[in-house]
Design a protein around this motif. Structure first.
Motif, PDB file in Angstrom:
ATOM      1  N   GLU A 100       1.095  -1.143  -0.084  1.00  0.00           N
ATOM      2  CA  GLU A 100      -0.103   0.076   0.113  1.00  0.00           C
ATOM      3  C   GLU A 100       0.978   0.965  -0.428  1.00  0.00           C
ATOM      4  OE1 GLU A 100      -2.728  -0.149   3.403  1.00  0.00           O
ATOM      5  OE2 GLU A 100      -3.374  -2.517   3.166  1.00  0.00           O
ATOM      6  N   GLU A 101       1.881   1.254   0.675  1.00  0.00           N
ATOM      7  CA  GLU A 101       2.739   2.251   0.982  1.00  0.00           C
ATOM      8  C   GLU A 101       3.560   2.880  -0.947  1.00  0.00           C
ATOM      9  OE1 GLU A 101       4.672   5.940   2.589  1.00  0.00           O
ATOM     10  OE2 GLU A 101       3.165   4.537   3.470  1.00  0.00           O
ATOM     11  N   TRP A 102       3.804   1.635  -1.007  1.00  0.00           N
ATOM     12  CA  TRP A 102       4.462   1.351  -2.668  1.00  0.00           C
ATOM     13  C   TRP A 102       4.436   2.316  -3.538  1.00  0.00           C
ATOM     14  CZ3 TRP A 102       8.462   2.694  -5.367  1.00  0.00           C
ATOM     15  CH2 TRP A 102       8.072   1.699  -6.834  1.00  0.00           C
ATOM     16  N   LYS A 103       2.315   2.374  -2.942  1.00  0.00           N
ATOM     17  CA  LYS A 103       1.121   2.696  -4.310  1.00  0.00           C
ATOM     18  C   LYS A 103       1.299   3.642  -3.996  1.00  0.00           C
ATOM     19  CE  LYS A 103      -1.572  -1.958  -5.515  1.00  0.00           C
ATOM     20  NZ  LYS A 103      -2.886  -2.226  -4.273  1.00  0.00           N
ATOM     21  N   LYS A 104       1.718   4.506  -3.338  1.00  0.00           N
ATOM     22  CA  LYS A 104       1.304   6.201  -2.435  1.00  0.00           C
ATOM     23  C   LYS A 104       2.458   6.445  -3.260  1.00  0.00           C
ATOM     24  CE  LYS A 104      -0.947   5.563   1.541  1.00  0.00           C
ATOM     25  NZ  LYS A 104      -1.303   4.924   2.826  1.00  0.00           N
ATOM     26  N   VAL A 105       3.912   5.836  -3.178  1.00  0.00           N
ATOM     27  CA  VAL A 105       4.891   6.660  -3.668  1.00  0.00           C
ATOM     28  C   VAL A 105       5.340   6.461  -5.402  1.00  0.00           C
ATOM     29  CG1 VAL A 105       7.529   6.207  -3.548  1.00  0.00           C
ATOM     30  CG2 VAL A 105       6.166   5.724  -1.574  1.00  0.00           C
ATOM     31  N   GLU A 106       4.340   5.471  -5.875  1.00  0.00           N
ATOM     32  CA  GLU A 106       4.461   5.362  -7.300  1.00  0.00           C
ATOM     33  C   GLU A 106       3.463   6.356  -7.536  1.00  0.00           C
ATOM     34  OE1 GLU A 106       4.137   1.515 -10.000  1.00  0.00           O
ATOM     35  OE2 GLU A 106       1.927   1.721  -8.529  1.00  0.00           O
ATOM     36  N   ALA A 107       2.587   6.515  -7.227  1.00  0.00           N
ATOM     37  CA  ALA A 107       1.581   7.774  -7.899  1.00  0.00           C
ATOM     38  C   ALA A 107       2.532   8.858  -7.194  1.00  0.00           C
ATOM     39  CB  ALA A 107       0.073   7.520  -6.710  1.00  0.00           C
ATOM     40  N   ALA A 108       3.131   9.428  -5.940  1.00  0.00           N
ATOM     41  CA  ALA A 108       3.608  10.189  -6.774  1.00  0.00           C
ATOM     42  C   ALA A 108       4.782  10.516  -7.449  1.00  0.00           C
ATOM     43  CB  ALA A 108       4.611  10.798  -5.507  1.00  0.00           C
ATOM     44  N   GLY A 109       4.516   9.159  -7.759  1.00  0.00           N
ATOM     45  CA  GLY A 109       5.926   9.235  -8.812  1.00  0.00           C
ATOM     46  C   GLY A 109       7.597   9.684  -8.178  1.00  0.00           C
ATOM     47  N   ASN A 110       7.871   9.481  -7.111  1.00  0.00           N
ATOM     48  CA  ASN A 110       9.046   9.784  -6.190  1.00  0.00           C
ATOM     49  C   ASN A 110      10.076   9.390  -6.276  1.00  0.00           C
ATOM     50  OD1 ASN A 110       8.098  11.916  -5.693  1.00  0.00           O
ATOM     51  ND2 ASN A 110       7.442  11.955  -3.950  1.00  0.00           N
ATOM     52  N   LYS A 111      10.002   8.105  -6.169  1.00  0.00           N
ATOM     53  CA  LYS A 111      11.421   6.396  -6.316  1.00  0.00           C
ATOM     54  C   LYS A 111      10.594   5.425  -6.983  1.00  0.00           C
ATOM     55  CE  LYS A 111      12.015   7.487  -1.735  1.00  0.00           C
ATOM     56  NZ  LYS A 111      10.916   7.344   0.328  1.00  0.00           N
ATOM     57  N   THR A 112      11.869   4.486  -7.553  1.00  0.00           N
ATOM     58  CA  THR A 112      11.940   3.437  -8.087  1.00  0.00           C
ATOM     59  C   THR A 112      11.878   2.425  -7.369  1.00  0.00           C
ATOM     60  OG1 THR A 112      14.341   3.045  -8.000  1.00  0.00           O
ATOM     61  CG2 THR A 112      14.099   4.706 -10.291  1.00  0.00           C
ATOM     62  N   LYS A 113      11.683   1.180  -8.118  1.00  0.00           N
ATOM     63  CA  LYS A 113      11.140  -0.071  -7.062  1.00  0.00           C
ATOM     64  C   LYS A 113      12.681  -0.520  -6.441  1.00  0.00           C
ATOM     65  CE  LYS A 113       6.929  -1.542 -10.033  1.00  0.00           C
ATOM     66  NZ  LYS A 113       7.050  -2.622 -11.348  1.00  0.00           N
ATOM     67  N   ALA A 114      13.180  -0.327  -7.039  1.00  0.00           N
ATOM     68  CA  ALA A 114      14.658  -1.041  -6.445  1.00  0.00           C
ATOM     69  C   ALA A 114      14.841   0.069  -5.422  1.00  0.00           C
ATOM     70  CB  ALA A 114      15.105  -0.878  -7.230  1.00  0.00           C
TER      71      ALA A 114
END
Length: 133
Positions: A100-114
């Motif tokens: 869930e936290e990753w989905k928020k970060v992904e939506a913001a476009g701030n970080k890569t998965k790695a």
């Protein structure tokens, strides 16, 4: 000791897979043994190397010995002693929260998965597997 280590390295590098030994303990080529009708036993060359090293006092299959030996080498060479990290297990609930936290970060476009996986202390491939569900 140096010669023993060099010999062990050479034995492991030259043998691709198993070696075959006769009842007398002599190494023989499998095709030659078949042509001559000699019974052979497949032997993993690693087992022979481990036996030779243990006979010399190097118990490299013993985790505690290996840890102490690595610490000694590190101290002698002037390096720092790495703390052994224990493997962490995550519950299904923790994994869900992380996703869930990753989905928020992904939506913001701030970080890569790695980068995100490194930040939470999880291997990249483990994180990808969690995302795949």
């Amino acid at each position: 000791m140096r010669d023993l280590i060099k010999e062990a390295i050479a034995d492991l590098k030259k043998n691709d897979g198993f070696v075959y030994k006769t009842a007398e303990g002599k190494k023989i080529d499998l095709h030659e043994a078949a042509a001559r009708g000699i019974a052979v036993t497949p032997v993993n060359p690693k087992d022979d190397v481990i036996k030779k090293l243990e006979a010399a006092g190097l118990y490299l299959t013993d985790g505690k010995f290996l840890s102490e030996f690595n610490e000694l080498v590190s101290l002698i060479s002037g390096g720092s002693v790495a703390k052994s990290s224990k493997r962490r297990s995550f519950s299904d609930g923790e994994k869900s929260k992380i996703i869930e936290e990753w989905k928020k970060v992904e939506a913001a476009g701030n970080k890569t998965k790695a980068a995100f996986a490194r930040e939470i202390g999880v291997g990249y491939q483990t994180f990808i597997n969690w995302l795949r569900g």
